[in-house]
Write a protein that holds these residues in place. Structure first.
Motif, PDB file in Angstrom:
ATOM      1  N   LEU A 138       0.455  -0.697  -0.016  1.00 56.80           N
ATOM      2  CA  LEU A 138      -0.244  -0.323   0.100  1.00 56.80           C
ATOM      3  C   LEU A 138       0.941   1.147  -0.317  1.00 56.80           C
ATOM      4  O   LEU A 138       0.923   2.432  -1.057  1.00 56.80           O
ATOM      5  CB  LEU A 138      -1.099  -0.035   1.010  1.00 56.80           C
ATOM      6  CG  LEU A 138      -1.688   1.150   1.834  1.00 56.80           C
ATOM      7  CD1 LEU A 138      -3.099   1.606   0.443  1.00 56.80           C
ATOM      8  CD2 LEU A 138      -2.260   1.278   2.917  1.00 56.80           C
ATOM      9  N   VAL A 139       1.745   1.224   0.991  1.00 53.06           N
ATOM     10  CA  VAL A 139       2.682   2.193   0.465  1.00 53.06           C
ATOM     11  C   VAL A 139       3.419   2.951  -0.314  1.00 53.06           C
ATOM     12  O   VAL A 139       3.296   3.710  -1.486  1.00 53.06           O
ATOM     13  CB  VAL A 139       3.797   2.196   1.686  1.00 53.06           C
ATOM     14  CG1 VAL A 139       4.498   3.108   2.004  1.00 53.06           C
ATOM     15  CG2 VAL A 139       3.071   2.140   3.434  1.00 53.06           C
ATOM     16  N   ALA A 144       3.432   5.942  -5.711  1.00 50.91           N
ATOM     17  CA  ALA A 144       4.071   5.573  -7.203  1.00 50.91           C
ATOM     18  C   ALA A 144       2.726   6.498  -7.700  1.00 50.91           C
ATOM     19  O   ALA A 144       2.366   7.200  -8.404  1.00 50.91           O
ATOM     20  CB  ALA A 144       3.295   4.498  -7.365  1.00 50.91           C
ATOM     21  N   ASN A 145       1.093   6.806  -6.833  1.00 48.29           N
ATOM     22  CA  ASN A 145       0.075   7.731  -6.966  1.00 48.29           C
ATOM     23  C   ASN A 145      -0.106   8.915  -6.057  1.00 48.29           C
ATOM     24  O   ASN A 145      -1.673   8.607  -5.430  1.00 48.29           O
ATOM     25  CB  ASN A 145      -0.928   6.940  -6.904  1.00 48.29           C
ATOM     26  CG  ASN A 145      -0.661   5.539  -7.979  1.00 48.29           C
ATOM     27  OD1 ASN A 145      -0.825   6.124  -8.653  1.00 48.29           O
ATOM     28  ND2 ASN A 145      -0.131   4.444  -7.844  1.00 48.29           N
ATOM     29  N   PRO A 146       0.530   9.605  -6.022  1.00 47.57           N
ATOM     30  CA  PRO A 146       0.674  11.043  -5.301  1.00 47.57           C
ATOM     31  C   PRO A 146      -0.660  11.590  -5.521  1.00 47.57           C
ATOM     32  O   PRO A 146      -0.941  11.846  -6.399  1.00 47.57           O
ATOM     33  CB  PRO A 146       1.829  11.852  -4.933  1.00 47.57           C
ATOM     34  CG  PRO A 146       2.321  11.634  -6.674  1.00 47.57           C
ATOM     35  CD  PRO A 146       1.841  10.505  -7.341  1.00 47.57           C
ATOM     36  N   ASP A 147      -1.079  11.757  -4.123  1.00 42.56           N
ATOM     37  CA  ASP A 147      -2.693  13.115  -4.145  1.00 42.56           C
ATOM     38  C   ASP A 147      -4.162  11.829  -4.604  1.00 42.56           C
ATOM     39  O   ASP A 147      -4.990  12.838  -5.429  1.00 42.56           O
ATOM     40  CB  ASP A 147      -2.162  14.266  -4.345  1.00 42.56           C
ATOM     41  CG  ASP A 147      -1.251  14.664  -3.829  1.00 42.56           C
ATOM     42  OD1 ASP A 147      -1.311  14.153  -2.736  1.00 42.56           O
ATOM     43  OD2 ASP A 147      -0.254  15.132  -4.265  1.00 42.56           O
ATOM     44  N   LYS A 148      -4.004  11.167  -5.423  1.00 43.66           N
ATOM     45  CA  LYS A 148      -5.113   9.939  -6.373  1.00 43.66           C
ATOM     46  C   LYS A 148      -5.692   9.610  -5.513  1.00 43.66           C
ATOM     47  O   LYS A 148      -6.998   9.108  -5.137  1.00 43.66           O
ATOM     48  CB  LYS A 148      -4.029   8.817  -7.026  1.00 43.66           C
ATOM     49  CG  LYS A 148      -3.727  10.158  -8.324  1.00 43.66           C
ATOM     50  CD  LYS A 148      -3.135   9.024  -9.573  1.00 43.66           C
ATOM     51  CE  LYS A 148      -2.404  10.135 -10.424  1.00 43.66           C
ATOM     52  NZ  LYS A 148      -2.030   9.418 -11.395  1.00 43.66           N
ATOM     53  N   HIS A 170       5.055   9.337   8.779  1.00 42.41           N
ATOM     54  CA  HIS A 170       5.652   8.074   9.008  1.00 42.41           C
ATOM     55  C   HIS A 170       5.950   7.197   7.210  1.00 42.41           C
ATOM     56  O   HIS A 170       7.363   6.758   7.242  1.00 42.41           O
ATOM     57  CB  HIS A 170       5.981   7.077  10.253  1.00 42.41           C
ATOM     58  CG  HIS A 170       6.090   7.211  11.381  1.00 42.41           C
ATOM     59  ND1 HIS A 170       6.704   8.156  12.210  1.00 42.41           N
ATOM     60  CD2 HIS A 170       4.984   7.841  11.706  1.00 42.41           C
ATOM     61  CE1 HIS A 170       6.344   8.420  13.102  1.00 42.41           C
ATOM     62  NE2 HIS A 170       5.071   9.243  13.194  1.00 42.41           N
ATOM     63  N   THR A 171       5.387   7.587   6.102  1.00 40.61           N
ATOM     64  CA  THR A 171       5.453   6.556   5.312  1.00 40.61           C
ATOM     65  C   THR A 171       5.903   7.904   4.083  1.00 40.61           C
ATOM     66  O   THR A 171       6.136   7.513   2.632  1.00 40.61           O
ATOM     67  CB  THR A 171       4.426   6.175   4.968  1.00 40.61           C
ATOM     68  OG1 THR A 171       3.138   6.595   4.448  1.00 40.61           O
ATOM     69  CG2 THR A 171       4.014   4.895   5.736  1.00 40.61           C
ATOM     70  N   LYS A 172       5.397   9.179   3.952  1.00 36.88           N
ATOM     71  CA  LYS A 172       5.617  10.207   3.536  1.00 36.88           C
ATOM     72  C   LYS A 172       5.148  10.187   2.085  1.00 36.88           C
ATOM     73  O   LYS A 172       5.114  10.380   1.322  1.00 36.88           O
ATOM     74  CB  LYS A 172       7.692  10.322   3.037  1.00 36.88           C
ATOM     75  CG  LYS A 172       8.113  10.940   4.102  1.00 36.88           C
ATOM     76  CD  LYS A 172       9.715  10.202   4.121  1.00 36.88           C
ATOM     77  CE  LYS A 172      10.764  11.620   4.696  1.00 36.88           C
ATOM     78  NZ  LYS A 172      10.605  11.083   6.353  1.00 36.88           N
TER      79      LYS A 172
END
Length: 323
Positions: A138-139, A144-148, A170-172
């Motif tokens: 999931l992280v 790979a899909n920021p803000d989606k 914690h996972t940025k």
């Protein structure tokens, strides 16, 4: 004058004592400050049913959701201190919300604790269409899909809101948190893939995990759940440093409620929690009943103080701002 004042005080005390001894003379209203379908509702309804025998009166559940549980909580805080309006409070309403939302009541000073009832961890869940099978995957997908992606929260200051912030920090990763009025609406949108993920209580999530509509990627407890033993703890799943959180519940009355009435409500709730019917139902929902020796007003008050001292600095460190 002093003698008259003393007589008046004694008369008031006697009248109050007689009134408390006759309590309850009519149905008791139990305010659940979230909509039907969530964990708080699942805890409240069996409890209300179980309290009836001891009290000799019906306990009527009133779902009064909105504003992260503060609407229903405020209703009880401002109610008459006669024992006929009580609140099913949880971690949200009595720990995080007062830190993050401006309230017209004080969550410590305006309530009289009745009983510490249950604990429940939360499950990190994702819709089956999300192409992951573990927290680590999931992280990677979120990066790979920021803000989606969107995650469901039961309102500002709710546990899912705080835990979302911890995951981001914690996972940025970057994803949106959508605030709902309770767990029921979150579950509806998660099942419909309107949101992709959510921290949910076992009562709400476990049936849909078993059916395969959603996936459980981790649980916020030190040990795995008996009802979902295949789901790893967040520490096992790879969350940095682990993530332990309990969504506890307890009953509260308005401040000033006579001790005799608090005692009757406490005994009625203890009787309900001791019934095999309630214990079996709570166990199926992943809820752990507080040990009998901790089912006291004092234990609930101490738990709340301890949790405020623990979580308010974490909220500050996570950068969650008051609304």
């Amino acid at each position: 004058m002093k003698r008259l004042r003393a007589i008046a005080v004694l008369a008031f005390v006697a009248a109050t004592s007689a009134w408390a001894q006759n309590y309850p003379a009519r149905p008791v209203n139990l305010v659940v400050p979230f909509p039907p379908g969530g964990m708080t509702d699942a805890v409240g309804r069996p409890l209300a049913d179980g309290m009836r025998a001891s009290l000799g009166q019906t306990v009527v559940v009133e779902n009064l959701g909105g504003a992260s549980g503060s609407i229903g909580s405020g209703r009880v805080a401002h109610a008459a201190s006669d024992g006929y309006t009580i609140l099913l409070g949880i971690w949200n309403t009595h720990v995080s919300v007062p830190k993050l939302v401006k309230l017209d009541y004080d969550v410590v000073k305006d309530f009289a604790p009745i009983i510490y009832m249950t604990d429940a961890p939360l499950l990190l869940t994702a819709h089956r269409s999300v192409p992951v099978s573990s927290f680590k995957e999931l992280v990677e997908w979120l990066r790979a899909n920021p803000d989606k992606a969107s995650s469901g929260s039961a309102g500002i200051g709710s546990p899912p809101h705080l835990l979302d912030e911890l995951v981001r920090k914690h996972t940025k990763t970057r994803f949106q948190t959508v605030h709902y009025r309770g767990a029921g609406p979150i579950m509806k949108d998660l099942m419909g893939a309107q949101i992709q993920m959510a921290f949910l209580n076992p009562a709400t999530a476990s049936p849909h995990v078993r059916s395969g509509v959603i996936k459980a990627l981790g649980v916020t407890s030190a040990q795995r759940l008996k009802i979902l033993p295949e789901v790893p703890t967040m520490a096992e799943a790879g969350f940095p440093g682990g993530m332990e959180f309990s969504l506890w519940s307890g009953l509260y009355a308005p401040k000033g409620t006579p001790p005799e009435i608090i005692d009757k409500l406490n005994r009625a709730a203890m009787d309900a929690l001791a019934s095999q019917k309630v214990r079996d139902l709570y166990a199926k929902l992943g809820l752990e009943i507080a040990p009998r020796e901790k089912q006291t007003p004092q234990a609930l008050a101490e738990l709340q103080r301890t949790e405020i001292a623990k979580w308010w600095p974490i909220i500050d460190a996570a950068g969650i701002k008051p609304q």
